[in-house]
Scaffold this motif. Structure first.
Motif: not given
Length: 210
Positions: A75-77, A93-98, A103-107, A207-210
């Motif tokens: 239940n964690f990401e 590094s934080h910017r790229t984590a954001l 991307m994870m929230l959209k896929t 496409l799988s991330w978009g």
């Protein structure tokens, strides 16, 4: 930051740890962060609670994606930024984590641990105004095919054209995967071959991330 026991003149790996559960137990989130710190084997760390369900974390020594995946609760990401040095690296590094988190929230993909290195090409491609045109030209009729057909081909290519491993990862019977691959091959502008696999795989991944 030095007052908090974390120096900026070092290498940094920024992580974002969160739960999509609206009523996440704060103790569970802290346990998840503690597990990451254990995996970091004594690396200096700076955790900041951004929201009730989100922790921003910086580590002085990186933890590999495989190690993070092994300890991540269902239940964690976890979104991992690039490993970068110095003050600029702390920020970038934080910017790229954001970016990775967004991307994870959209896929619809199921990975709950993803690094920026895994999505940076897809992110770059999706920023291009003509990406849909390029994707349609590359995939032909496959561009508008059912998502499951495209996903089977994406995973097959990502797994080095290993059908058995792709079927296992997709949770499909081998025969079902083969039917998907045959259908995808029929829909492509030209049959899959060594010369077009890389481009097709990159477009399908984006496409799988978009």
């Amino acid at each position: 930051m030095q007052a908090l026991g974390y120096r900026l003149d070092r290498t940094h790996q920024a992580l974002i740890v969160w739960s999509r559960e609206p009523e996440v137990n704060t103790d569970d989130l802290e346990v998840m962060v503690d597990r990451i710190l254990l995996a970091a084997h004594g690396a200096r760390a700076l955790p900041i609670k951004a929201k009730a369900s989100v922790v921003w974390l910086w580590l002085s020594d990186p933890v590999g994606i495989e190690d993070l995946s092994a300890i991540a609760e269902e239940n964690f990401e976890i979104a991992a930024g690039q490993v970068l040095p110095g003050l600029a690296g702390f920020r970038d590094s934080h910017r790229t984590a954001l970016i990775t988190q967004q991307m994870m929230l959209k896929t619809k993909r199921e990975e709950n641990v993803v690094s920026y290195d895994q999505i940076k090409l897809a992110h770059l491609m999706l920023q291009q105004s003509d990406f849909s045109h390029v994707a349609a030209a590359t995939l032909g009729k496959l561009f508008k095919a059912p998502e499951g057909i495209r996903e089977s081909l994406r995973v097959y290519l990502a797994e080095g054209a290993n059908a058995a491993q792709a079927a296992k990862k997709r949770g499909l019977h081998r025969n079902t995967l083969n039917r998907h691959l045959e259908r995808a091959n029929d829909l492509l502008p030209e049959p899959l071959h060594a010369g077009n696999r890389l481009q097709i795989g990159a477009v399908l991944d984006a496409l799988s991330w978009g």
